[in-house]
Design an enzyme around this catalytic site. Sequence first.
Site, PDB file in Angstrom:
ATOM      1  N   PHE A 125       0.856  -1.181   0.000  1.00 34.40           N
ATOM      2  CA  PHE A 125       0.000   0.000   0.000  1.00 34.40           C
ATOM      3  C   PHE A 125       0.900   1.242   0.000  1.00 34.40           C
ATOM      4  O   PHE A 125       1.836   1.328   0.804  1.00 34.40           O
ATOM      5  CB  PHE A 125      -0.887  -0.018   1.243  1.00 34.40           C
ATOM      6  CG  PHE A 125      -1.992   0.993   1.222  1.00 34.40           C
ATOM      7  CD1 PHE A 125      -3.176   0.728   0.554  1.00 34.40           C
ATOM      8  CD2 PHE A 125      -1.850   2.202   1.858  1.00 34.40           C
ATOM      9  CE1 PHE A 125      -4.202   1.670   0.533  1.00 34.40           C
ATOM     10  CE2 PHE A 125      -2.867   3.146   1.833  1.00 34.40           C
ATOM     11  CZ  PHE A 125      -4.050   2.874   1.168  1.00 34.40           C
ATOM     12  N   ASP A 197       1.898  -5.032   8.627  1.00 35.97           N
ATOM     13  CA  ASP A 197       0.724  -4.181   8.499  1.00 35.97           C
ATOM     14  C   ASP A 197      -0.477  -5.119   8.331  1.00 35.97           C
ATOM     15  O   ASP A 197      -0.521  -5.908   7.379  1.00 35.97           O
ATOM     16  CB  ASP A 197       0.879  -3.253   7.284  1.00 35.97           C
ATOM     17  CG  ASP A 197      -0.255  -2.232   7.191  1.00 35.97           C
ATOM     18  OD1 ASP A 197      -1.370  -2.540   7.654  1.00 35.97           O
ATOM     19  OD2 ASP A 197      -0.016  -1.141   6.636  1.00 35.97           O
ATOM     20  N   TYR A 222     -10.897   1.103  10.543  1.00 34.47           N
ATOM     21  CA  TYR A 222     -12.109   1.402   9.759  1.00 34.47           C
ATOM     22  C   TYR A 222     -12.412   0.407   8.648  1.00 34.47           C
ATOM     23  O   TYR A 222     -13.382   0.561   7.936  1.00 34.47           O
ATOM     24  CB  TYR A 222     -12.025   2.820   9.164  1.00 34.47           C
ATOM     25  CG  TYR A 222     -10.762   3.112   8.378  1.00 34.47           C
ATOM     26  CD1 TYR A 222     -10.620   2.681   7.067  1.00 34.47           C
ATOM     27  CD2 TYR A 222      -9.721   3.831   8.949  1.00 34.47           C
ATOM     28  CE1 TYR A 222      -9.464   2.942   6.351  1.00 34.47           C
ATOM     29  CE2 TYR A 222      -8.561   4.091   8.244  1.00 34.47           C
ATOM     30  CZ  TYR A 222      -8.443   3.654   6.949  1.00 34.47           C
ATOM     31  OH  TYR A 222      -7.298   3.906   6.252  1.00 34.47           O
ATOM     32  N   LYS A 223     -11.575  -0.623   8.491  1.00 37.84           N
ATOM     33  CA  LYS A 223     -11.844  -1.608   7.444  1.00 37.84           C
ATOM     34  C   LYS A 223     -12.672  -2.751   8.044  1.00 37.84           C
ATOM     35  O   LYS A 223     -13.826  -2.546   8.381  1.00 37.84           O
ATOM     36  CB  LYS A 223     -10.518  -2.060   6.826  1.00 37.84           C
ATOM     37  CG  LYS A 223      -9.861  -0.910   6.032  1.00 37.84           C
ATOM     38  CD  LYS A 223      -8.481  -1.215   5.518  1.00 37.84           C
ATOM     39  CE  LYS A 223      -7.953  -0.035   4.713  1.00 37.84           C
ATOM     40  NZ  LYS A 223      -6.501  -0.075   4.503  1.00 37.84           N
ATOM     41  N   ARG A 371     -12.099  -4.653  -7.385  1.00 42.37           N
ATOM     42  CA  ARG A 371     -11.809  -5.282  -6.097  1.00 42.37           C
ATOM     43  C   ARG A 371     -13.110  -5.500  -5.323  1.00 42.37           C
ATOM     44  O   ARG A 371     -13.933  -4.593  -5.202  1.00 42.37           O
ATOM     45  CB  ARG A 371     -10.870  -4.361  -5.309  1.00 42.37           C
ATOM     46  CG  ARG A 371     -10.364  -4.958  -4.020  1.00 42.37           C
ATOM     47  CD  ARG A 371      -9.330  -4.064  -3.379  1.00 42.37           C
ATOM     48  NE  ARG A 371      -9.955  -2.905  -2.744  1.00 42.37           N
ATOM     49  CZ  ARG A 371      -9.432  -2.238  -1.722  1.00 42.37           C
ATOM     50  NH1 ARG A 371      -8.244  -2.581  -1.237  1.00 42.37           N
ATOM     51  NH2 ARG A 371     -10.036  -1.197  -1.205  1.00 42.37           N
TER      52      ARG A 371
HETATM   53  C1  LIG Z   1      -5.828   1.170   4.292  1.00 42.82           C
HETATM   54  C2  LIG Z   1      -4.364   1.005   4.519  1.00 42.82           C
HETATM   55  C3  LIG Z   1      -3.612   1.985   5.174  1.00 42.82           C
HETATM   56  C4  LIG Z   1      -4.281   3.280   5.553  1.00 42.82           C
HETATM   57  O1  LIG Z   1      -3.485   4.108   6.295  1.00 42.82           O
HETATM   58  P1  LIG Z   1      -4.138   5.410   6.940  1.00 42.82           P
HETATM   59  O2  LIG Z   1      -3.037   6.033   7.675  1.00 42.82           O
HETATM   60  O3  LIG Z   1      -5.292   4.967   7.775  1.00 42.82           O
HETATM   61  O4  LIG Z   1      -4.652   6.255   5.815  1.00 42.82           O
HETATM   62  C5  LIG Z   1      -2.288   1.713   5.441  1.00 42.82           C
HETATM   63  N1  LIG Z   1      -1.704   0.568   5.047  1.00 42.82           N
HETATM   64  C6  LIG Z   1      -2.409  -0.380   4.378  1.00 42.82           C
HETATM   65  C7  LIG Z   1      -1.740  -1.644   3.960  1.00 42.82           C
HETATM   66  C8  LIG Z   1      -3.741  -0.177   4.079  1.00 42.82           C
HETATM   67  O5  LIG Z   1      -4.429  -1.093   3.414  1.00 42.82           O
END
Ligand SMILES: *Cc1c(COP(=O)(O)O)cnc(C)c1O
Length: 412
Positions: A125, A197, A222-223, A371
């Site tokens: 990401f 992560d 939030y996911k 997705r």
């Molecule tokens: C969604 C996601 C993030 C989001 O990071 P934020 O700081 O909440 O914007 C980070 N890493 C991964 C792998 C994600 O999927």
Amino acid sequence: MMSRDDALNLDREDGLAGLRDAFRLREGLIYLDGNSLGPMQHSVARRVEQCLHTEWGEDLIASWNKAGWYPMPQTVGAKIAPLIGAGAQDVAVTDSTSVNLFKVLAAALQMRPGRRVIVSERSNFPTDLYIAEGIAAFADKGHELRLIDSTQELDAAIGEDVAVVMLTHVNYRTGEAHDMAAVTKAAHDAGAVMIWDLAHSAGAMPVDLQAADADFAIGCGYKYLNGGPGAPAFIYVAPRLHNEVSQPLSGWFGHKAPFAMEPSFEAAKTIHRFLTGTPPVLSLVALDAALDIWNSVSLGAVREKSVRLCELFIELVEERCEGLGLTLASPRDASRRGSQVCFAHADAYPVMQALIARDVIGDFRAPDILRFGFAPLYVRFVDIYDAVEHLRDVLQSGEWEQERFKVKSAVT
Ligand SMILES: *Cc1c(COP(=O)(O)O)cnc(C)c1O
């Protein structure tokens, strides 16, 4: 061939089916984007309302003690702990995933002062890679990012010069899952620190950080944890490191006695040292309430349903959308996959917009990915069936070619 009634029967036999009623999902909506923003539970609205009206509205500052606001980063962290194989004292909820990554990456680099390489994946990401770039530039000691292009390159990349291996357990785009225990062992064997992560695995599948002996982990609220837009993120530090490591965002909430108001920083010797400042209480309260649903759910059952949902989707798409330009972009083998399935299509963006217009909500990820996330707490087998029927109709009819579906919004 499976019929819609067959799908409805699978829902009738599904032991998790009743959980869907906890969520506010309007009739007719097929929500396959809980891996980007989980839906709201009725209990969350009530809890936030209570916080607004009573805790903030009436009791004001007394609520830091009276309503338990102050210990919330840790009490909410303790609710996430069993979902990720962590001890209750080893997880805190604070800041964003990006900020937490900065903190643990800084801590990890300090643990390996003689080494200069951070290993990650080009397909990680982007924020994870950007944070690593930023910290390397800020440290100004010649740190470099070594990015691999496939899992097969991992072993060769983890050499004696590597300080940190920083990976996302389940890839945000393809859903491909790493073998957490094996990769962590390879990192440790080479003397490197391991950061995971868990943005796409916490709440989607069982995770066992302790069994893997991971050093640090971070992830989103939030996911799959359904904490609401911008919910605070979590941070895990292995207990053997609590006394050993430090992080540079040394705000007062990380002090061993914040309200002693001392002029110089002395770190807490617990997970608290990974906190920085005052937490966003309204958001924490929402996440806190959202997590209660996990008390009545076994992660084994969640994983089993997730695998069945994903397999059914792949099977139906390949059977019914044959010749319509879709290619599976996720691993076919369930053991190498998280709780999402992606298909590549040359016109993925307008195709997804056309699906969304039909109330089938997935998302588009550049450059060509459709997705679909399958959160087992509320996605039904019949949703899978209906989503595939819509996908076929949209592709077969050319409905997606309408100009209105090609207009790009800021958030895709
Ligand atoms: C969604 C996601 C993030 C989001 O990071 P934020 O700081 O909440 O914007 C980070 N890493 C991964 C792998 C994600 O999927």
